[in-house]
Design a protein around this motif. Structure first.
Motif, PDB file in Angstrom:
ATOM      1  N   GLU A  40     -10.818 -26.848  -0.574  1.00 53.70           N
ATOM      2  CA  GLU A  40     -10.607 -25.451  -0.957  1.00 53.70           C
ATOM      3  C   GLU A  40     -11.921 -24.693  -1.068  1.00 53.70           C
ATOM      4  O   GLU A  40     -12.029 -23.544  -0.639  1.00 53.70           O
ATOM      5  CB  GLU A  40      -9.829 -25.380  -2.273  1.00 53.70           C
ATOM      6  CG  GLU A  40      -8.376 -25.839  -2.198  1.00 53.70           C
ATOM      7  CD  GLU A  40      -7.500 -24.867  -1.409  1.00 53.70           C
ATOM      8  OE1 GLU A  40      -8.010 -23.831  -0.922  1.00 53.70           O
ATOM      9  OE2 GLU A  40      -6.299 -25.152  -1.275  1.00 53.70           O
ATOM     10  N   LEU A  41     -12.925 -25.323  -1.643  1.00 53.91           N
ATOM     11  CA  LEU A  41     -14.215 -24.651  -1.764  1.00 53.91           C
ATOM     12  C   LEU A  41     -14.843 -24.395  -0.397  1.00 53.91           C
ATOM     13  O   LEU A  41     -15.452 -23.352  -0.168  1.00 53.91           O
ATOM     14  CB  LEU A  41     -15.161 -25.478  -2.637  1.00 53.91           C
ATOM     15  CG  LEU A  41     -14.869 -25.477  -4.142  1.00 53.91           C
ATOM     16  CD1 LEU A  41     -15.750 -26.493  -4.854  1.00 53.91           C
ATOM     17  CD2 LEU A  41     -15.066 -24.102  -4.739  1.00 53.91           C
ATOM     18  N   SER A  42     -14.676 -25.355   0.523  1.00 48.83           N
ATOM     19  CA  SER A  42     -15.235 -25.162   1.862  1.00 48.83           C
ATOM     20  C   SER A  42     -14.571 -23.991   2.572  1.00 48.83           C
ATOM     21  O   SER A  42     -15.223 -23.222   3.279  1.00 48.83           O
ATOM     22  CB  SER A  42     -15.087 -26.439   2.691  1.00 48.83           C
ATOM     23  OG  SER A  42     -13.742 -26.687   3.036  1.00 48.83           O
ATOM     24  N   CYS A  43     -13.263 -23.846   2.376  1.00 49.19           N
ATOM     25  CA  CYS A  43     -12.561 -22.720   2.999  1.00 49.19           C
ATOM     26  C   CYS A  43     -12.958 -21.400   2.352  1.00 49.19           C
ATOM     27  O   CYS A  43     -13.066 -20.372   3.026  1.00 49.19           O
ATOM     28  CB  CYS A  43     -11.050 -22.932   2.910  1.00 49.19           C
ATOM     29  SG  CYS A  43     -10.446 -24.280   3.956  1.00 49.19           S
ATOM     30  N   ALA A  81     -17.473 -21.035  -5.454  1.00 52.16           N
ATOM     31  CA  ALA A  81     -17.783 -21.131  -4.025  1.00 52.16           C
ATOM     32  C   ALA A  81     -19.019 -20.303  -3.697  1.00 52.16           C
ATOM     33  O   ALA A  81     -19.898 -20.737  -2.937  1.00 52.16           O
ATOM     34  CB  ALA A  81     -16.588 -20.660  -3.198  1.00 52.16           C
ATOM     35  N   SER A  82     -19.107 -19.100  -4.255  1.00 50.99           N
ATOM     36  CA  SER A  82     -20.275 -18.259  -4.018  1.00 50.99           C
ATOM     37  C   SER A  82     -21.541 -18.909  -4.576  1.00 50.99           C
ATOM     38  O   SER A  82     -22.573 -18.963  -3.891  1.00 50.99           O
ATOM     39  CB  SER A  82     -20.061 -16.893  -4.681  1.00 50.99           C
ATOM     40  OG  SER A  82     -21.219 -16.090  -4.610  1.00 50.99           O
ATOM     41  N   ILE A  83     -21.446 -19.438  -5.771  1.00 49.32           N
ATOM     42  CA  ILE A  83     -22.601 -20.061  -6.414  1.00 49.32           C
ATOM     43  C   ILE A  83     -23.125 -21.238  -5.596  1.00 49.32           C
ATOM     44  O   ILE A  83     -24.340 -21.460  -5.486  1.00 49.32           O
ATOM     45  CB  ILE A  83     -22.226 -20.504  -7.847  1.00 49.32           C
ATOM     46  CG1 ILE A  83     -22.057 -19.269  -8.745  1.00 49.32           C
ATOM     47  CG2 ILE A  83     -23.264 -21.442  -8.432  1.00 49.32           C
ATOM     48  CD1 ILE A  83     -21.453 -19.578 -10.090  1.00 49.32           C
ATOM     49  N   LEU A  84     -22.201 -22.000  -4.996  1.00 49.25           N
ATOM     50  CA  LEU A  84     -22.599 -23.175  -4.230  1.00 49.25           C
ATOM     51  C   LEU A  84     -23.409 -22.818  -2.981  1.00 49.25           C
ATOM     52  O   LEU A  84     -24.103 -23.668  -2.424  1.00 49.25           O
ATOM     53  CB  LEU A  84     -21.364 -23.977  -3.818  1.00 49.25           C
ATOM     54  CG  LEU A  84     -20.706 -24.801  -4.942  1.00 49.25           C
ATOM     55  CD1 LEU A  84     -19.387 -25.365  -4.478  1.00 49.25           C
ATOM     56  CD2 LEU A  84     -21.637 -25.924  -5.389  1.00 49.25           C
ATOM     57  N   THR A  85     -23.321 -21.577  -2.522  1.00 52.60           N
ATOM     58  CA  THR A  85     -24.081 -21.192  -1.329  1.00 52.60           C
ATOM     59  C   THR A  85     -25.533 -20.850  -1.646  1.00 52.60           C
ATOM     60  O   THR A  85     -26.338 -20.684  -0.720  1.00 52.60           O
ATOM     61  CB  THR A  85     -23.438 -19.975  -0.616  1.00 52.60           C
ATOM     62  OG1 THR A  85     -23.567 -18.805  -1.452  1.00 52.60           O
ATOM     63  CG2 THR A  85     -21.961 -20.225  -0.318  1.00 52.60           C
ATOM     64  N   GLY A  86     -25.873 -20.724  -2.901  1.00 52.56           N
ATOM     65  CA  GLY A  86     -27.222 -20.329  -3.282  1.00 52.56           C
ATOM     66  C   GLY A  86     -28.259 -21.382  -2.937  1.00 52.56           C
ATOM     67  O   GLY A  86     -28.075 -22.574  -3.236  1.00 52.56           O
ATOM     68  N   LYS A  87     -29.343 -20.983  -2.318  1.00 55.32           N
ATOM     69  CA  LYS A  87     -30.431 -21.919  -1.997  1.00 55.32           C
ATOM     70  C   LYS A  87     -31.738 -21.145  -1.930  1.00 55.32           C
ATOM     71  O   LYS A  87     -31.774 -19.957  -1.635  1.00 55.32           O
ATOM     72  CB  LYS A  87     -30.171 -22.625  -0.668  1.00 55.32           C
ATOM     73  CG  LYS A  87     -30.040 -21.703   0.550  1.00 55.32           C
ATOM     74  CD  LYS A  87     -29.724 -22.500   1.797  1.00 55.32           C
ATOM     75  CE  LYS A  87     -29.639 -21.615   3.043  1.00 55.32           C
ATOM     76  NZ  LYS A  87     -28.526 -20.657   2.986  1.00 55.32           N
ATOM     77  N   VAL A  88     -32.808 -21.848  -2.237  1.00 54.54           N
ATOM     78  CA  VAL A  88     -34.144 -21.261  -2.207  1.00 54.54           C
ATOM     79  C   VAL A  88     -34.532 -21.020  -0.751  1.00 54.54           C
ATOM     80  O   VAL A  88     -34.364 -21.896   0.102  1.00 54.54           O
ATOM     81  CB  VAL A  88     -35.180 -22.164  -2.888  1.00 54.54           C
ATOM     82  CG1 VAL A  88     -36.581 -21.568  -2.756  1.00 54.54           C
ATOM     83  CG2 VAL A  88     -34.824 -22.362  -4.354  1.00 54.54           C
ATOM     84  N   LYS A  89     -35.038 -19.840  -0.466  1.00 55.11           N
ATOM     85  CA  LYS A  89     -35.504 -19.522   0.883  1.00 55.11           C
ATOM     86  C   LYS A  89     -36.867 -20.164   1.084  1.00 55.11           C
ATOM     87  O   LYS A  89     -37.838 -19.848   0.398  1.00 55.11           O
ATOM     88  CB  LYS A  89     -35.610 -18.007   1.058  1.00 55.11           C
ATOM     89  CG  LYS A  89     -36.069 -17.568   2.449  1.00 55.11           C
ATOM     90  CD  LYS A  89     -35.031 -17.889   3.504  1.00 55.11           C
ATOM     91  CE  LYS A  89     -35.447 -17.321   4.846  1.00 55.11           C
ATOM     92  NZ  LYS A  89     -34.483 -17.653   5.919  1.00 55.11           N
TER      93      LYS A  89
END
Length: 327
Positions: free
Chosen positions: A152-155, A318-326
């Protein structure tokens, strides 16, 4: 709570990671393809169960979600019997079925994706007997929940890639040096020092994302340990929210509720918030990213006193999981 607005001014009051990410990436089938398969039916976090021997799957999937103010099941369940699946049921978004094979030496789970519809996951649990199936379920608690939740999170992440808020994402990148996908409807905003608050600012249930950071000190070798410490996080969160999310009257501000903060194997924390001096409150989920000398927290919180909160909080997750350091 004074919610953020589109022009960033105050307005009136409005009503464990790494294993999970590995599972998320394994569900790449939620991407577009030319198969022409129909769209799956049912809502997110709704599961069709087939041949649920002893109601073991029902019990597992109805286990309550951690970090919510009122009990809510992990998944909503539809029961079907073997050989009785209707064409509509075959289009279900998530299907979990049990099969018994006397020649099976052990219980195992197979995963198929987009079999009858898209997006779709079909889990088949094959076991020698109901007794062996029962033993397996008791010795592997939460395994099926974990797989379905990752699907579900991936979708949800795939949906964010199609529809999101580039303007807010650029602001976050400029302020914190991180890339993240923000839901398109989180358009209201408020900025502070090393802080930004985004909200959908609706009466149907407030969904919010905050990004904030603190300096942990140069050369601090234990920055990873500090960032995952629940007490440190509580102190940082309460200090930041007191300044940036005040209530309607003097002396009112957001704080972390006295209930325990749930820590997961990943850098993720769940808990409850309330508004000091007011009756407002709800759940939050937070994730930390270390970017020495800073610790960056990405938090989603919900205020929806008249409705269920599970799916709202999971959309923010789901939004939070996409966060990453540039880099």
């Amino acid at each position: 709570m004074k919610t953020p607005t589109n022009n960033s001014s105050f307005f009136r009051r409005a009503v464990a990671l790494l294993p999970l990410l590995c599972l998320l990436f394994s569900f790449a089938s939620c991407s577009d393809d030319p198969s022409g398969k129909p769209a799956s039916s049912n809502r997110p976090y709704q599961v069709l169960l087939v041949n649920d021997s002893g109601h073991l799957l029902t019990d597992e999937l109805r286990d309550t979600v951690s970090g919510l103010p009122q009990p809510e099941p992990s998944f909503d369940i539809i029961i079907a019997t073997p050989g009785n699946k209707t064409p509509w049921q075959q289009l279900s978004r998530s299907i979990v079925q049990v099969k018994f094979n006397k020649d099976s030496t052990r219980t195992h789970i197979s995963i198929a994706r987009d079999v009858y519809a898209k997006p779709q996951i079909v889990l088949t649990v094959t076991s020698k007997s109901p007794e062996q199936f029962s033993s397996y379920m008791h010795s592997h608690p939460g395994q099926i929940r974990k797989i379905l939740n990752a699907f579900e999170l991936s979708c949800a992440i795939r949906s964010l890639k199609s529809t999101h808020n580039p303007q807010a994402e650029k602001t976050i990148h400029d302020m914190f040096g991180i890339d993240i996908l923000i839901p398109a409807d989180l358009t209201a905003s408020k900025r502070g020092r090393d802080f930004i608050w985004l909200s959908n600012n609706t009466n149907e249930g407030l969904e919010n994302i905050c990004v904030y950071r603190v300096k942990a000190g140069k050369g601090n070798k234990d920055i990873g340990i500090i960032s995952n410490d629940a007490q440190f996080f509580r102190h940082v969160r309460d200090s930041v929210m007191k300044i940036n999310i005040p209530g309607e009257r003097s002396g009112m501000y957001m704080e972390t509720a006295s209930t325990p903060i749930t820590q997961h194997p990943s850098p993720e924390m769940r808990g409850l918030w309330d508004m000091r001096g007011d009756a407002m409150g709800g759940p939050f989920i937070a994730r930390c990213i270390t970017a020495p000398p800073y610790i960056i927290y990405i938090e989603g919180f919900v205020y929806a006193p008249e409705s269920k909160k599970r799916n709202k909080l999971r959309r923010l997750e789901a939004s939070i999981l996409t966060g990453k350091v540039k880099r």
